[in-house]
Scaffold this motif. Structure first.
Motif, PDB file in Angstrom:
ATOM      1  N   LEU A 149       0.861  -1.088  -0.042  1.00 57.51           N
ATOM      2  CA  LEU A 149       0.002  -0.048   0.152  1.00 57.51           C
ATOM      3  C   LEU A 149       0.795   1.415  -0.081  1.00 57.51           C
ATOM      4  O   LEU A 149       0.373   2.182  -0.696  1.00 57.51           O
ATOM      5  CB  LEU A 149      -0.952   0.023   1.114  1.00 57.51           C
ATOM      6  N   ASN A 150       1.849   1.185   0.790  1.00 55.77           N
ATOM      7  CA  ASN A 150       3.044   2.337   0.782  1.00 55.77           C
ATOM      8  C   ASN A 150       3.597   2.463  -0.533  1.00 55.77           C
ATOM      9  O   ASN A 150       3.528   3.668  -1.044  1.00 55.77           O
ATOM     10  CB  ASN A 150       3.993   2.063   1.832  1.00 55.77           C
ATOM     11  N   SER A 151       3.715   1.583  -1.350  1.00 55.54           N
ATOM     12  CA  SER A 151       4.468   1.861  -2.667  1.00 55.54           C
ATOM     13  C   SER A 151       3.367   2.209  -3.611  1.00 55.54           C
ATOM     14  O   SER A 151       3.651   2.544  -4.683  1.00 55.54           O
ATOM     15  CB  SER A 151       4.765   0.439  -3.231  1.00 55.54           C
ATOM     16  N   LYS A 152       2.248   2.171  -3.335  1.00 53.20           N
ATOM     17  CA  LYS A 152       0.853   2.808  -4.167  1.00 53.20           C
ATOM     18  C   LYS A 152       0.324   4.245  -3.623  1.00 53.20           C
ATOM     19  O   LYS A 152      -0.507   4.590  -3.920  1.00 53.20           O
ATOM     20  CB  LYS A 152      -0.236   1.903  -4.113  1.00 53.20           C
ATOM     21  N   ASN A 153       1.345   4.749  -2.541  1.00 54.58           N
ATOM     22  CA  ASN A 153       1.172   5.993  -2.202  1.00 54.58           C
ATOM     23  C   ASN A 153      -0.159   6.165  -1.226  1.00 54.58           C
ATOM     24  O   ASN A 153      -0.605   7.340  -1.332  1.00 54.58           O
ATOM     25  CB  ASN A 153       1.096   7.256  -3.337  1.00 54.58           C
ATOM     26  N   PHE A 154      -0.227   4.993  -0.600  1.00 54.45           N
ATOM     27  CA  PHE A 154      -1.255   5.111   0.595  1.00 54.45           C
ATOM     28  C   PHE A 154      -0.492   4.991   1.846  1.00 54.45           C
ATOM     29  O   PHE A 154       0.353   4.481   1.822  1.00 54.45           O
ATOM     30  CB  PHE A 154      -2.200   3.773   0.220  1.00 54.45           C
ATOM     31  N   ARG A 155      -0.938   5.908   2.827  1.00 53.31           N
ATOM     32  CA  ARG A 155      -0.501   5.824   4.087  1.00 53.31           C
ATOM     33  C   ARG A 155      -1.268   4.904   4.661  1.00 53.31           C
ATOM     34  O   ARG A 155      -2.491   4.650   4.270  1.00 53.31           O
ATOM     35  CB  ARG A 155      -0.655   7.229   4.837  1.00 53.31           C
ATOM     36  N   VAL A 156      -0.997   4.153   5.756  1.00 50.76           N
ATOM     37  CA  VAL A 156      -1.777   3.209   6.416  1.00 50.76           C
ATOM     38  C   VAL A 156      -2.035   3.623   8.044  1.00 50.76           C
ATOM     39  O   VAL A 156      -0.990   3.741   8.544  1.00 50.76           O
ATOM     40  CB  VAL A 156      -1.321   1.768   6.171  1.00 50.76           C
ATOM     41  N   VAL A 157      -3.063   3.800   8.412  1.00 53.79           N
ATOM     42  CA  VAL A 157      -3.456   4.098   9.545  1.00 53.79           C
ATOM     43  C   VAL A 157      -3.950   3.040  10.532  1.00 53.79           C
ATOM     44  O   VAL A 157      -4.895   2.479  10.195  1.00 53.79           O
ATOM     45  CB  VAL A 157      -4.422   5.414   9.801  1.00 53.79           C
ATOM     46  N   VAL A 158      -3.432   2.537  11.432  1.00 50.93           N
ATOM     47  CA  VAL A 158      -3.611   1.625  12.219  1.00 50.93           C
ATOM     48  C   VAL A 158      -4.539   1.785  13.387  1.00 50.93           C
ATOM     49  O   VAL A 158      -4.240   2.812  14.263  1.00 50.93           O
ATOM     50  CB  VAL A 158      -2.393   0.512  12.621  1.00 50.93           C
ATOM     51  N   ILE A 159      -5.686   1.328  13.393  1.00 44.31           N
ATOM     52  CA  ILE A 159      -6.661   1.840  14.392  1.00 44.31           C
ATOM     53  C   ILE A 159      -7.426   0.787  15.241  1.00 44.31           C
ATOM     54  O   ILE A 159      -8.304   0.741  15.982  1.00 44.31           O
ATOM     55  CB  ILE A 159      -7.935   2.407  13.665  1.00 44.31           C
ATOM     56  N   SER A 160      -6.447  -0.283  15.452  1.00 40.62           N
ATOM     57  CA  SER A 160      -6.742  -1.451  16.312  1.00 40.62           C
ATOM     58  C   SER A 160      -6.753  -1.046  17.643  1.00 40.62           C
ATOM     59  O   SER A 160      -5.905  -0.199  18.087  1.00 40.62           O
ATOM     60  CB  SER A 160      -6.059  -2.634  16.107  1.00 40.62           C
ATOM     61  N   LYS A 161      -7.451  -1.455  18.846  1.00 38.51           N
ATOM     62  CA  LYS A 161      -7.327  -1.112  20.135  1.00 38.51           C
ATOM     63  C   LYS A 161      -6.144  -1.818  20.596  1.00 38.51           C
ATOM     64  O   LYS A 161      -5.434  -1.256  21.380  1.00 38.51           O
ATOM     65  CB  LYS A 161      -8.753  -1.795  20.741  1.00 38.51           C
ATOM     66  N   GLU A 162      -5.754  -3.078  19.979  1.00 40.71           N
ATOM     67  CA  GLU A 162      -4.646  -3.724  20.635  1.00 40.71           C
ATOM     68  C   GLU A 162      -3.322  -2.804  19.926  1.00 40.71           C
ATOM     69  O   GLU A 162      -3.560  -2.388  18.510  1.00 40.71           O
ATOM     70  CB  GLU A 162      -4.603  -5.398  19.922  1.00 40.71           C
ATOM     71  N   LYS A 163      -2.314  -3.018  20.492  1.00 39.84           N
ATOM     72  CA  LYS A 163      -1.112  -2.309  19.773  1.00 39.84           C
ATOM     73  C   LYS A 163      -0.438  -3.113  18.700  1.00 39.84           C
ATOM     74  O   LYS A 163      -0.570  -4.260  18.722  1.00 39.84           O
ATOM     75  CB  LYS A 163       0.065  -2.233  21.167  1.00 39.84           C
ATOM     76  N   THR A 164       0.109  -2.507  17.882  1.00 42.12           N
ATOM     77  CA  THR A 164       0.428  -3.001  16.584  1.00 42.12           C
ATOM     78  C   THR A 164       1.964  -3.294  16.651  1.00 42.12           C
ATOM     79  O   THR A 164       2.824  -2.253  17.412  1.00 42.12           O
ATOM     80  CB  THR A 164      -0.017  -2.400  15.115  1.00 42.12           C
ATOM     81  N   GLN A 165       2.683  -3.977  16.002  1.00 41.58           N
ATOM     82  CA  GLN A 165       4.063  -4.144  15.665  1.00 41.58           C
ATOM     83  C   GLN A 165       4.467  -3.815  14.248  1.00 41.58           C
ATOM     84  O   GLN A 165       5.404  -3.867  13.943  1.00 41.58           O
ATOM     85  CB  GLN A 165       4.620  -5.495  15.980  1.00 41.58           C
ATOM     86  N   LEU A 166       3.456  -3.328  13.302  1.00 36.77           N
ATOM     87  CA  LEU A 166       3.642  -3.074  11.959  1.00 36.77           C
ATOM     88  C   LEU A 166       4.562  -1.710  11.793  1.00 36.77           C
ATOM     89  O   LEU A 166       4.415  -0.889  12.778  1.00 36.77           O
ATOM     90  CB  LEU A 166       2.167  -2.625  11.112  1.00 36.77           C
ATOM     91  N   LYS A 167       5.488  -1.627  10.741  1.00 40.60           N
ATOM     92  CA  LYS A 167       6.541  -0.511  10.616  1.00 40.60           C
ATOM     93  C   LYS A 167       5.891   0.275   9.469  1.00 40.60           C
ATOM     94  O   LYS A 167       5.059  -0.384   8.652  1.00 40.60           O
ATOM     95  CB  LYS A 167       7.770  -1.326  10.366  1.00 40.60           C
ATOM     96  N   ASN A 168       6.286   1.550   9.354  1.00 39.30           N
ATOM     97  CA  ASN A 168       5.825   2.485   8.280  1.00 39.30           C
ATOM     98  C   ASN A 168       4.449   2.704   8.285  1.00 39.30           C
ATOM     99  O   ASN A 168       3.800   2.705   7.078  1.00 39.30           O
ATOM    100  CB  ASN A 168       6.304   1.777   7.073  1.00 39.30           C
ATOM    101  N   VAL A 169       3.695   2.802   9.416  1.00 33.61           N
ATOM    102  CA  VAL A 169       2.362   2.860   9.527  1.00 33.61           C
ATOM    103  C   VAL A 169       2.067   4.300  10.520  1.00 33.61           C
ATOM    104  O   VAL A 169       3.213   4.623  10.999  1.00 33.61           O
ATOM    105  CB  VAL A 169       1.384   1.868  10.229  1.00 33.61           C
ATOM    106  N   ILE A 170       1.179   4.786  10.414  1.00 35.70           N
ATOM    107  CA  ILE A 170       0.490   5.790  11.372  1.00 35.70           C
ATOM    108  C   ILE A 170      -0.072   5.033  12.585  1.00 35.70           C
ATOM    109  O   ILE A 170      -1.176   4.556  12.085  1.00 35.70           O
ATOM    110  CB  ILE A 170      -0.316   7.076  10.597  1.00 35.70           C
ATOM    111  N   ASP A 171       0.560   5.037  13.639  1.00 34.78           N
ATOM    112  CA  ASP A 171       0.141   4.164  14.580  1.00 34.78           C
ATOM    113  C   ASP A 171      -0.730   4.940  15.551  1.00 34.78           C
ATOM    114  O   ASP A 171      -0.458   5.892  16.466  1.00 34.78           O
ATOM    115  CB  ASP A 171       1.211   3.688  15.518  1.00 34.78           C
TER     116      ASP A 171
END
Length: 232
Positions: free
Chosen positions: A161-183
């Motif tokens: 998704l980043n390569s397609k010029n989308f920012r990714v906003v993680v909105i889960s209640k549980e904490k994420t370990q994903l990188k290159n996202v808006i946490d």
């Protein structure tokens, strides 16, 4: 002696009816609340409803009187209890929820025709300012049960998704370990989640309450799920 002593025909027209949605889960509540309104319209009754999410529902269903769960209401004509079950207990739920679309729970209990009904919660947030100006999608990796989780590579999805010029906003209640996202994971008010989902290009997730919330906001949902039949 063969003589009829008393007869009563169910007729809730212009009576007071109390419907309890017995589900803390957001998805269950959003799936069932449209049928509460349909019941009110069909029977032209004064309808009281208890849910765990009155704060996001009351303004969108102005003809329903919302009360907090476990509120005792006296002098009601009839009372309904909507809850999901996979047990053979027809007094609690006439259908097994894992064998039917979730909305069928409410329609079967309330005696309504089984049709897909989408609540529209968009009005609550459409006038609120965006939190992000760039093009983005919302993502939630988590759900209420482990069987709902996807074992695939979420990071690969984020990178694509980043390569397609989308920012990714993680909105889960549980904490994420994903990188290159808006946490924005964590315990954040639902209204804030609604603003982010409503303004997203689409929502990506699993079978969870946030996917139901995106659906109710009119945001396209890309859902990864194999916990129910694909015709759901």
């Amino acid at each position: 002696t063969g003589y009829e002593v008393h007869a009563d025909r169910f007729y809730p027209n212009q009576r007071v009816v109390f419907i309890k949605i017995d589900a803390y889960a957001l998805g269950d509540t959003l799936a069932w609340i449209p049928y509460v309104e349909l019941f009110r319209q069909k029977h032209n009754c004064t309808l009281i409803c208890s849910t765990f999410h009155n704060d996001i529902l009351a303004s969108e269903f102005p003809n329903i009187l919302f009360v907090k769960p476990n509120t005792q209401i006296e002098n009601v004509y009839a009372q309904y209890y909507i809850g999901a079950s996979n047990e053979d207990n027809p007094y609690y739920s006439p259908i097994k929820v894992n064998e039917h679309p979730l909305q069928d729970v409410a329609s079967s209990i309330l005696g309504l025709r089984r049709t897909e009904q989408r609540p529209d919660l968009s009005y609550k947030v459409r006038h609120l300012p965006k939190n992000f100006e760039e093009r983005y999608v919302t993502l939630s990796e988590f759900g209420s049960g482990e069987n709902k989780h996807w074992k695939g590579d979420w990071q690969q999805v984020v990178d694509y998704l980043n390569s397609k010029n989308f920012r990714v906003v993680v909105i889960s209640k549980e904490k994420t370990q994903l990188k290159n996202v808006i946490d924005k994971s964590g315990d954040i008010p639902l209204i804030e989640r609604m603003v982010d989902i409503f303004n997203a290009e689409f929502h990506l997730g699993i079978s969870s309450g946030l996917s139901w919330l995106a659906w109710s906001l009119g945001t396209h949902v890309v859902m990864i799920s194999d916990v129910t039949p694909n015709w759901h």
